[in-house]
Design an enzyme around this catalytic site. Sequence first.
Site, PDB file in Angstrom:
ATOM      1  N   GLU A 130       0.731  -1.299   0.040  1.00  0.00           N
ATOM      2  CA  GLU A 130      -0.201   0.070   0.041  1.00  0.00           C
ATOM      3  C   GLU A 130       0.884   1.054   0.013  1.00  0.00           C
ATOM      4  O   GLU A 130       1.212   1.859   1.002  1.00  0.00           O
ATOM      5  CB  GLU A 130      -0.953   0.008   1.240  1.00  0.00           C
ATOM      6  CG  GLU A 130      -2.127   1.175   1.213  1.00  0.00           C
ATOM      7  CD  GLU A 130      -2.981   0.832   1.941  1.00  0.00           C
ATOM      8  OE1 GLU A 130      -4.166   1.630   1.954  1.00  0.00           O
ATOM      9  OE2 GLU A 130      -2.994  -0.036   3.006  1.00  0.00           O
ATOM     10  N   HIS A 196      -6.114   6.042  -2.344  1.00  0.00           N
ATOM     11  CA  HIS A 196      -5.544   7.101  -1.769  1.00  0.00           C
ATOM     12  C   HIS A 196      -5.196   8.496  -2.867  1.00  0.00           C
ATOM     13  O   HIS A 196      -4.101   9.049  -3.047  1.00  0.00           O
ATOM     14  CB  HIS A 196      -4.065   6.679  -1.106  1.00  0.00           C
ATOM     15  CG  HIS A 196      -4.318   5.793   0.046  1.00  0.00           C
ATOM     16  ND1 HIS A 196      -4.455   6.229   1.239  1.00  0.00           N
ATOM     17  CD2 HIS A 196      -4.277   4.444   0.245  1.00  0.00           C
ATOM     18  CE1 HIS A 196      -4.497   5.462   2.136  1.00  0.00           C
ATOM     19  NE2 HIS A 196      -4.604   4.421   1.638  1.00  0.00           N
ATOM     20  N   HIS A 217     -10.142   0.225  -1.199  1.00  0.00           N
ATOM     21  CA  HIS A 217     -11.132   0.854  -0.288  1.00  0.00           C
ATOM     22  C   HIS A 217     -11.901   1.911  -0.831  1.00  0.00           C
ATOM     23  O   HIS A 217     -11.659   3.096  -0.322  1.00  0.00           O
ATOM     24  CB  HIS A 217     -10.533   0.838   1.080  1.00  0.00           C
ATOM     25  CG  HIS A 217      -9.505   1.906   1.331  1.00  0.00           C
ATOM     26  ND1 HIS A 217      -9.079   3.010   0.814  1.00  0.00           N
ATOM     27  CD2 HIS A 217      -8.268   1.653   1.871  1.00  0.00           C
ATOM     28  CE1 HIS A 217      -7.872   3.224   0.883  1.00  0.00           C
ATOM     29  NE2 HIS A 217      -7.334   2.506   1.984  1.00  0.00           N
ATOM     30  N   ASP A 274      -9.230  -4.520   5.664  1.00  0.00           N
ATOM     31  CA  ASP A 274      -8.368  -3.426   5.934  1.00  0.00           C
ATOM     32  C   ASP A 274      -8.151  -3.495   7.593  1.00  0.00           C
ATOM     33  O   ASP A 274      -7.989  -2.515   8.205  1.00  0.00           O
ATOM     34  CB  ASP A 274      -8.932  -2.106   5.599  1.00  0.00           C
ATOM     35  CG  ASP A 274      -7.833  -1.139   5.489  1.00  0.00           C
ATOM     36  OD1 ASP A 274      -6.673  -1.344   5.612  1.00  0.00           O
ATOM     37  OD2 ASP A 274      -8.162   0.136   5.447  1.00  0.00           O
TER      38      ASP A 274
END
Length: 383
Positions: A130, A196, A217, A274
């Site tokens: 990530e 992100h 996500h 997550d």
Amino acid sequence: MNHLIIKNGNVYTDGSFKKADIIIKDGIIKEITSDTGNLEDFEVFDVNEQNIVPGFIDVHTHGAVNVDVNGATAEDLDKISYFFALQGTTSWLCSILTDTKEQTLWCIDQYNKHKNQECNGAKLMGIHLEGPFLAPEYKGAMPEHLLIEPDMELIKEYQTAANGDVKYITVSPEVEGIPDCIDDLKELGIVVAIGHSGADYDIAMKSINNGATSATHTFNAMKLMHQHFPAIAGAVLESDIYCEAICDGRHLHPGIVRLLIKTKGIDKVVAVTDSIMATGLPDGNYKLGVNDVVVVDGDAKLANGGARAGSTLTTINALKNLMEFTKRPLEEVIVLLTKNPATMLGLYDKIGSISVGKYADLVVLNKDNDVIATFVQGKRIMK
């Protein structure tokens, strides 16, 4: 014993349940049948007409039971794997939060050690990075000073160290050079997710057209859609890429979960946890990478600033939440935790369904959808 019959199950195959026995040899499903015949050398596990579903697959998790992936030894990864198996997870990716090069390589080394030893739990099938090619404005729990522009030599070093087991990476489309390096990442055997991110529609769509496969996500740490400026969220919804969804009732309102499934189609949404090291433990103070995290009423937030920082969700609770949020039956929503993540990662030939020739990754559920038993490659994981 390497030979097992799971008898009298309501087995989930081809989108529905049917009564059958499952014959397993050396961890592989050999037959799904209503007539097992005379197999005296087989161990028998009778599930008494309870449901048997494919093992759950979690492609995005940072830990559980007081273990944070960024600081996890090989033995610590065993602890996570064991806990996950008791929740119905049979395969997972360990998500390494953006960290220093030295710490990331250490994490990869611990992954390698874990992979080369016997594990009593879910199969750790690879690594999810990530970052570190992420936008500072949407960094979430990422340490901003460690976010960088694309460096393919660094990723090649990570992939070489992992013996090709970096399977998944999250990048931000607006970071200079990202759209043009997606093909290079894919050539390294890495599935690319975008997230992100505050990317506008055009740059996000360019990344998708260049081969991005998923959205990390979805709607969290992401610029949301405006009718005049669809942004990354609009590109994700319009396109055919997969969408991760954290179905804990906190990261996404139940109505948004329903909308996401209705918009994307049930075959394009991937349920993820997550989860962080606080999962399976009481409220308190924990870590997520270099960050201090405070958990109150099961809700994990950064101690500095209060931004949400992962979750305390498990896969079995994600399944129950999906059924509650959508009012859909088990046989419809189960794909979000099985077939969809397996297909997204290109592993559906091995996992993700109960089929002859695939690994015997199986979960037995009672009428309340509690986990009664978990089998990882034919091995029952015992409490």
